[in-house]
Design an enzyme around this catalytic site. Structure first.
Site, PDB file in Angstrom:
ATOM      1  N   SER A  90       0.843  -1.199   0.000  1.00 13.79           N
ATOM      2  CA  SER A  90       0.000   0.000   0.000  1.00 13.79           C
ATOM      3  C   SER A  90       0.882   1.256   0.000  1.00 13.79           C
ATOM      4  CB  SER A  90      -0.949  -0.038   1.197  1.00 13.79           C
ATOM      5  OG  SER A  90      -1.962   0.903   1.057  1.00 13.79           O
ATOM      6  N   ASP A 137      -8.546  -6.395  -5.095  1.00 16.10           N
ATOM      7  CA  ASP A 137      -8.239  -5.264  -4.206  1.00 16.10           C
ATOM      8  C   ASP A 137      -9.333  -4.195  -4.319  1.00 16.10           C
ATOM      9  OD1 ASP A 137      -7.165  -2.892  -3.051  1.00 16.10           O
ATOM     10  OD2 ASP A 137      -5.127  -3.606  -3.393  1.00 16.10           O
ATOM     11  N   HIS A 153      -7.019  -5.971  -0.310  1.00 14.34           N
ATOM     12  CA  HIS A 153      -5.935  -4.985  -0.232  1.00 14.34           C
ATOM     13  C   HIS A 153      -4.868  -5.414   0.771  1.00 14.34           C
ATOM     14  CE1 HIS A 153      -3.854  -1.326  -0.811  1.00 14.34           C
ATOM     15  NE2 HIS A 153      -4.027  -0.904   0.415  1.00 14.34           N
TER      16      HIS A 153
END
Ligand SMILES: *[C@@H]1O[C@H](CO)[C@@H](O)[C@H](O)[C@H]1NC(C)=O
Ligand SMILES: *[C@@H]1O[C@H](CO)[C@@H](O)[C@H](O)[C@H]1NC(C)=O
Ligand SMILES: *[C@@H]1O[C@H](CO)[C@@H](O)[C@H](O)[C@H]1NC(C)=O
Ligand SMILES: *[C@@H]1O[C@H](CO)[C@@H](O)[C@H](O)[C@H]1NC(C)=O
Ligand SMILES: *[C@@H]1O[C@H](CO)[C@@H](O)[C@H](O)[C@H]1NC(C)=O
Ligand SMILES: *[C@@H]1O[C@H](CO)[C@@H](O)[C@H](O)[C@H]1NC(C)=O
Ligand SMILES: *[C@@H]1O[C@H](CO)[C@@H](O)[C@H](O)[C@H]1NC(C)=O
Ligand SMILES: *[C@@H]1O[C@H](CO)[C@@H](O)[C@H](O)[C@H]1NC(C)=O
Ligand SMILES: *[C@@H]1O[C@H](CO)[C@@H](O)[C@H](O)[C@H]1NC(C)=O
Ligand SMILES: *[C@@H]1O[C@H](CO)[C@@H](O)[C@H](O)[C@H]1NC(C)=O
Ligand SMILES: [Ca+2]
Length: 589
Positions: free
Chosen positions: A203, A454, A500
């Site tokens: 991320s 995601d 994610h």
């Protein structure tokens, strides 16, 4: 101080010199001695008096997504501060976890953040220690390891804290790795032995990894980069797109309706990868073959709930809020499906040009969640702060966590917001420099992965950047030759069913790449190229089983009734992952 390993290598003195233990080295006196001189770092002053050291014994970490379970390891926790010359009241904190001397394997690992955080608040540090690496985290100079960029980003309304911005952008990681590597060499008295340097983050932590690879070619031997929050100008505004579609089309679907549409999508597309396991390994085939209109009329039901949800502020898990939702009972409507289809199509300008992309079908519609108004009995717009904070704080420079309304905001306004952030932060947060030749020439290796479902950073974002790097570096070669040249040192793996930076609750039988740092180490130190990436099924009936991931542009296709995995290339599927961002008059990398 010499350790047994190097003494054995030297072949002398074993009888007279004691092997050094963690207890011997984990002292402030030894850590102070290991601190490199400030003169080694242009513009920085290191502060020996700030050093702390404490030994931690018999630590264990289990159920982590990014490394296997480990029991009973020891390490030395060292913290220190340094400052930038010429900046008043500047103090940057570093924290290093150093493995016990007999477990140290000449490795350094930098760890990154999440949301607007620049570190994982100790949570990611075991990931290096378990592989014999010193692991480090930085606080960016924000005041503490738990202070995030957004909390210090404005000095006042309208005034950016540029030092903090550039620290987050790339500078803090560069400084930490330089100091941390020099410190580690001294701490273990490595002499001229090679220290291998690695990076691991997902991320925002993935973006931080690319920021280093793009700028500092000699800093790393290898990087594990997950679902990076790159192309930040587009990425953060894009969170608002689902809300804007609802607001523009005038239909606010109950969350259960979108959830049902997604569940039906997963169910319908499951078998397209050749294995019926509740996991959609081929969202590209899903795009080509699934007609979302087929979900209209299906009945849905979600029980009433009073949930304390984690408030996702800038992709971050920081505060929580209790909300009550009534039971939702209904049928999927044509309006709901029209909203979902428009969202899945991605942001286009009012005259139809592509400005950005959405998540793959099968990703949950979390960004588009509506809110129940118990007075009116209706579902209403709930502007996600993931996008709203970016617009309020990073574009409008107001000390606010969200925007108040989407009134008068159009698809063109959103595109303008994207351009504004892209231009303003191009050299610091956009992080899409596509020419990685210096890193490749220095021998660096990259394992880049992204969950195919995601719901927070489009999977296609990673594919697009990967393909742009190929075009810029190997544009003269054919697609096949360029792909081969790129895969020689930089590989992308999409993770079937994953959300994610984590496995997904909706597709619990999916694999997750849990031993990636180990794979990278084997590639860097032993030359073992990962044709496929090792992954582990993290839950469900087959928990703990191993499953391979295919290296892009190859895609998974199971044969023999889901028992044999093939990695295949299919042009029609590939084409669903390529985009022409014609809303912009300059290339979007
Ligand atoms: C290490 O910790 C485990 C539990 O986490 C405990 O069972 C064990 O006794 C400990 N070992 C030592 C040597 O302290
Ligand atoms: C590491 O040291 C810092 C500073 O003393 C302390 O705040 C932190 O809790 C320590 N962490 C561990 C795991 O010992
Ligand atoms: C969707 O699937 C998930 C996981 O299988 C389940 O928990 C949830 O209740 C389903 N939602 C609806 C609306 O059916
Ligand atoms: C779904 O239905 C809408 C409304 O009737 C129509 O405009 C659209 O073309 C349909 N989509 C597909 C893929 O058939
Ligand atoms: C949901 O609605 C259907 C018909 O619309 C009804 O038969 C069913 O009992 C309802 N379920 C609940 C839990 O309210
Ligand atoms: C800064 O902006 C916020 C949000 O717009 C506002 O609430 C606050 O009053 C402003 N502060 C000052 C000092 O103007
Ligand atoms: C939207 O535009 C209308 C007409 O120009 C204006 O009256 C209204 O105040 C605007 N609303 C917002 C929230 O800016
Ligand atoms: C591509 O070919 C041109 C012309 O031969 C050359 O100038 C250029 O450097 C080459 N670019 C790459 C990336 O090889
Ligand atoms: C691959 O993953 C499995 C668990 O799924 C693990 O047992 C094995 O050690 C891993 N192999 C490598 C080389 O990391
Ligand atoms: C194929 O695999 C599924 C799931 O494992 C199983 O239920 C089914 O019987 C298999 N079909 C054949 C023809 O072997
Ligand atoms: Ca499947």
């Amino acid at each position: 101080m010499k350790f047994q390993r190097s003494l054995v290598a030297g072949g002398i003195g074993l009888a007279v010199v004691q092997a050094t233990s963690l207890k011997d080295v984990c002292t402030t006196a030894h850590a102070k001695k290991a601190l490199p001189a400030s003169e080694e770092f242009q513009g920085l002053t290191l502060h020996p008096a700030s050093i702390t050291a404490n030994a931690v014994y018999n630590a264990s970490t289990t159920d982590e997504d990014n490394w296997p379970d480990v029991y009973g390891y020891d390490y030395c926790n060292v913290t220190m501060a340094y400052s930038h010359n010429g900046i008043a009241n500047d103090k940057v904190l570093l924290e290093f976890w150093l493995p016990a001397p007999e477990k140290f394997q000449n490795r350094w690992l930098s760890t990154g953040g999440f949301g607007y955080a620049i570190n994982g608040d100790e949570g990611d540090l075991p990931g290096g220690v378990v592989y014999g690496a010193v692991s480090g985290q930085t606080d960016g100079g924000y005041g503490s390891f738990s202070t995030e960029l957004d909390a210090v980003f404005l000095l006042a309304n309208g005034t950016i804290n540029r030092q903090a911005l550039y620290m987050q952008g790339y500078q803090a990681h560069y400084e930490m790795s330089m100091i941390g590597k020099a410190f580690s060499k001294n701490f273990y008295d490595m002499g001229s032995e090679k220290l291998y340097a690695y990076y691991q983050g997902c991320s925002e932590g993935g973006r931080e990894g690319w920021s280093q690879v793009q700028r500092f070619p000699d800093e790393w031997d290898g990087a594990v980069i997950g679902a990076p929050a790159i192309r930040m100008g587009q990425q953060q505004v894009n969170h608002l797109y689902g809300n804007l579609v609802e607001h523009t089309m005038g239909y606010y679907p109950p969350p259960c309706e979108l959830e049902m549409i997604n569940n039906l999508t997963i169910k319908a597309c499951d078998a397209l990868d050749g294995k019926v396991n509740g996991v959609v390994g081929r969202t590209d085939l899903c795009k080509l073959h699934f007609n979302i209109n087929s979900t209209i009329g299906h009945h849905y039901h979600c029980a009433a709930s009073s949930t304390t949800t984690v408030l996702k502020r800038g992709l971050d898990k920081r505060t929580s809020e209790t909300s009550t939702t009534p039971a939702q009972n209904g049928t999927v409507t044509a309006e709901g499906v029209a909203v979902a289809a428009k969202i899945l199509d991605g942001l286009h300008t009012l005259d139809g040009k592509r400005a950005y992309i959405w998540y793959q079908p099968t990703a949950t519609f979390d960004d588009a969640d509506t809110e129940y108004n118990s007075e009116t009995g209706k579902w209403e717009l709930d502007i996600t702060s993931l996008g709203g904070e970016w617009v309020a704080r990073f574009l409008e420079l107001r000390d606010a966590d969200n925007i108040d309304s989407l009134d008068n905001v159009t698809y063109d306004t959103m595109t303008e917001w994207m351009i504004e952030g892209w231009k303003r932060y191009e050299d610091v947060l956009q992080t899409t420099w596509p020419d990685l030749t210096p890193f490749q020439e220095a021998g660096g290796k990259i394992i880049h992965y992204h969950g195919e479902s995601d719901p927070s950073i489009p999977t296609g974002s990673s594919v697009h950047y990967h393909e742009m790097v190929r075009k810029i570096m190997y544009g003269n070669l054919s697609f096949e030759e360029g792909t081969k040249a790129l895969n020689d040192w930089n590989r992308l793996y999409l993770v079937p069913g994953a959300a994610h930076c984590a496995p997904s609750d909706d597709q619990p039988n999916g694999p997750f790449p849990r031993t990636t740092l180990e794979t990278l180490i084997e590639w860097v130190e032993n030359g073992d190229k990962p044709d496929r990436l090792n992954a582990t099924i993290m839950s469900g009936a087959h928990e703990g089983e191993q499953q391979d991931l295919c290296a892009w542009p190859l895609r998974p296709l199971w044969k023999n009734n889901g028992t044999t995995l093939d990695c295949v290339f299919d042009k029609k599927s590939y084409d669903t992952w390529t985009y022409d961002f014609d809303a912009y008059d300059v290339p979007l990398y």
